[in-house]
Design an enzyme around this catalytic site. Structure first.
Site, mmCIF file in Angstrom:
data_model
loop_
_atom_site.group_PDB
_atom_site.id
_atom_site.type_symbol
_atom_site.label_atom_id
_atom_site.label_comp_id
_atom_site.label_asym_id
_atom_site.label_seq_id
_atom_site.Cartn_x
_atom_site.Cartn_y
_atom_site.Cartn_z
ATOM 1 N N ARG A 69 3.493 -4.117 10.765
ATOM 2 C CA ARG A 69 2.772 -4.208 9.491
ATOM 3 C C ARG A 69 3.737 -4.623 8.383
ATOM 4 O O ARG A 69 3.397 -5.451 7.529
ATOM 5 C CB ARG A 69 2.105 -2.876 9.155
ATOM 6 C CG ARG A 69 0.990 -2.488 10.100
ATOM 7 C CD ARG A 69 0.376 -1.153 9.728
ATOM 8 N NE ARG A 69 -0.374 -1.234 8.479
ATOM 9 C CZ ARG A 69 -0.855 -0.175 7.832
ATOM 10 N NH1 ARG A 69 -0.641 1.047 8.309
ATOM 11 N NH2 ARG A 69 -1.524 -0.330 6.709
ATOM 12 N N CYS A 99 3.876 3.756 1.773
ATOM 13 C CA CYS A 99 3.317 3.471 3.093
ATOM 14 C C CYS A 99 2.060 2.642 2.879
ATOM 15 O O CYS A 99 2.041 1.772 2.012
ATOM 16 C CB CYS A 99 3.040 4.768 3.853
ATOM 17 S SG CYS A 99 1.914 5.894 2.984
#
Length: 275
Positions: free
Chosen positions: A172, A230
């Site tokens: 990611r 995050c």
């Protein structure tokens, strides 16, 4: 200051702490169903989406909750100003870390995470209960601001003057896949530090010395200003807990990637390097 408690220590506590069951799985259903099947006796369920976050929007998928609402939820869970609190889950510790960070942000200093979660409790031969306690009558009143945090502009600036850690999975971060948010990649200057590397295979945190070595290898030197983000500010709290165990204070970017990409004018980096 201790941030973790072992199953053995919890079982032997002379005064039972307030127990919060914060079961949460990214993309999964609320954890109350699993809680109802069996939890640590006396624990009350806390819903991360409903009680530990505000509704999703431009500020991200899990914005910080309203302080008054959060305080009311904690009082229903039995949290008092001077009570010991232990939080746990049955997954990877992200939900409990979010509760730990929020309670500390709101001024509560006597909160710890059960190291290894429910699996460690069961492995120690301790019992479970299906009985759900009645709502508590705690007296905790939040006083926000005890833990540092930054907004999007602050996160970008911190990446330039210190070390901004991206706690998401490497693919990611690199921008190869993005299963949740509309845009892939990372904040320019951020260093990838997947949260999963904070724990041993059994789900317990690595020893403090090992965590310190891990973060040193990522560029966190003594005196370095450290920030964490995050996808939505949940797993980043786990990273901040790991940093705290290593003796390293860190700042949270609560909106995280989900807020960052909500503004199409913000720059995005891809690939394995920070920039």
């Amino acid at each position: 200051m201790e941030f973790l408690i072992s199953a053995a220590e919890l079982a032997a506590a002379p005064v039972p702490p307030v127990l919060l069951d914060v079961r949460y799985r990214m993309g999964g259903p609320p954890g109350h169903g699993e809680y109802a099947k069996g939890h640590i006796p006396g624990a009350r369920y806390v819903d991360l989406d409903a009680e530990l976050a505000a509704p999703p929007g431009a500020a991200g998928r899990h914005p910080l909750p309203d302080a008054a609402g959060f305080g009311a939820a904690m009082r229903r869970a039995g949290v008092g100003a001077d009570t010991d609190v232990v939080v746990y889950d049955d997954w990877n510790g992200w939900g409990p870390a979010r509760a730990w960070w929020l309670l500390r942000w709101a001024g509560h200093r006597r909160v710890r995470v059960l190291d290894g979660g429910l699996a460690a409790w069961r492995a120690a031969g301790q019992p479970l209960s299906a009985e759900e306690p009645v709502p508590g009558e705690g007296d905790f009143v939040p006083e926000p601001g005890a833990m540092p945090m930054v907004d999007a502009e602050g996160a970008a600036a911190l990446a330039r003057r210190g070390t901004l850690l991206d706690a998401r999975a490497a693919e990611r971060y690199r921008g190869e896949v993005e299963p949740i948010d509309p845009v892939a990649g990372h904040i320019p200057g951020a260093v990838n530090a997947p949260t999963t590397a904070n724990a041993a295979p059994d789900g317990t945190f690595l020893p403090a010395a090992d965590l310190a070595a891990r973060f040193a290898a990522l560029g966190v030197a003594p005196g370095t200003e450290v920030g964490v983000y995050c996808g939505s500010g949940v797993s980043a709290a786990h990273q901040i807990l790991a940093l705290a165990e290593a003796g390293i204070p860190a700042t949270l970017y609560p909106g995280s990637w989900s807020e960052w990409v909500a503004d199409p004018t913000r720059p995005i980096a891809t690939g394995p390097s920070p920039d």
